[in-house]
Motif scaffolding. Structure first.
Motif: not given
Length: 319
Positions: A104-118
């Motif tokens: 995942v490429f994201s601008t910062w660690a918001y909710r969607e990033l944390n969910w997908c990274a799990s």
């Protein structure tokens, strides 16, 4: 800091034909994503673009795209139940896409990033430049060491950093940080930073829409305006700019067609039809590749890119 090396996780992604998932939240992020795809020669079939806030994806022709709309119900549900409905939607699409691992490429660690990274299928994440925040003194944090209370706050607010240098913006397990300016990510180890210099290659993919229109105003975010101060904000821009100028709406005013139409009518009425608005697919960072622009607006990342690309920025207090 590296300009020519490729992040090892992207090498792995290419070798193993993983899916590269890009969270696109603004025009400058779409610019960054296009530069990354071109620089590292990522194949369209291995790219998934996720547009938030109705960010235009016109410059991407062949990649798979989805548009995420977060309404009030979704927002309340996600805060109360410690879940990300949009993250679930993205993962379901990924699993049905090709069921391969992804990054995942994201601008910062918001909710969607944390969910997908799990997800067990996520092989890592990379941060990409988005503007002002990229130049702040954020220090990566360890998500595994957050207390339950702070995780709850993080989920409720979708961020827990009160300001520059506070942390809780980038996770410390990121594989790389990609930007277009050597001053990006001031608190990040240089070994993790990758600086791209291929922005002019995007002229092959973007047709300018503002040639001859050199004066551009920028609105602030709607959340900045206390009470019903939207008309006052538009008036401040209109009064400072020459006739036949254009205004580029912040995404909070352009996330749907009704909002765009309302703003366009206000600007026409307040300016006696002497000032219009830019179309939603206008990317000012790329317009500046073709012609010097004079930008008027609040404190914004566009000042960084105006300086970088030979245009001028005039700061206007709008709130």
């Amino acid at each position: 800091m590296t300009k020519n090396r490729i992040p090892e996780i992207i090498n792995e992604s290419i070798r193993n034909k993983w899916t590269n998932v890009f969270f696109v939240t603004s025009p400058i992020v779409s610019v960054m994503v296009k530069m990354i795809i071109l620089k590292y020669k990522l194949k369209p079939e291995n790219v998934l673009l996720v547009s938030f806030r109705n960010t235009d994806l016109t410059i991407f022709k062949n990649s798979k795209k989805i548009f995420i709309t977060i309404n009030r119900f979704n927002s309340i549900f996600e805060r109360l139940f410690f879940i990300s409905l949009s993250g679930i939607k993205i993962l379901n699409l990924l699993y049905g896409f090709n069921n391969k691992n992804f990054i995942v490429f994201s601008t910062w660690a918001y909710r969607e990033l944390n969910w997908c990274a799990s997800s067990k299928k996520c092989s890592g994440h990379i941060y990409i430049e988005e503007g002002q925040a990229t130049y702040m003194n954020y220090i990566p944090y360890s998500r595994g060491q957050l207390s339950i209370w702070k995780k709850l706050i993080f989920n409720f607010k979708n961020r827990i950093n009160p300001g520059d240098g506070s942390g809780y913006f980038y996770r410390d397990d990121a594989k790389a940080y990609i930007g277009i300016n050597k001053n990006a990510y001031p608190k990040i180890n240089n070994d993790l930073k990758y600086i791209l210099n291929n922005i002019y290659s995007l002229k092959n993919y973007y047709k300018p829409k503002l040639l001859g229109s050199t004066n551009i105003g920028l609105t602030c975010a709607s959340r900045r305006l206390k009470g019903n101060k939207i008309d006052d904000m538009f008036l401040k821009l209109i009064q400072i700019m020459p006739k036949n100028s254009l205004i580029k709406l912040h995404p909070s005013f352009s996330y749907d067609d009704l909002k765009i139409k309302e703003s366009e009518e206000k600007i026409k009425n307040l300016s006696n039809e002497s000032i219009g608005i830019c179309s939603n697919d206008t990317i000012l960072e790329l317009e500046m590749l073709y012609e010097k622009k004079y930008i008027y607006g609040p404190q914004t990342s566009l000042k960084i890119y105006a300086d970088l690309l030979g245009s001028e920025f005039r700061k206007i207090d709008l709130y």
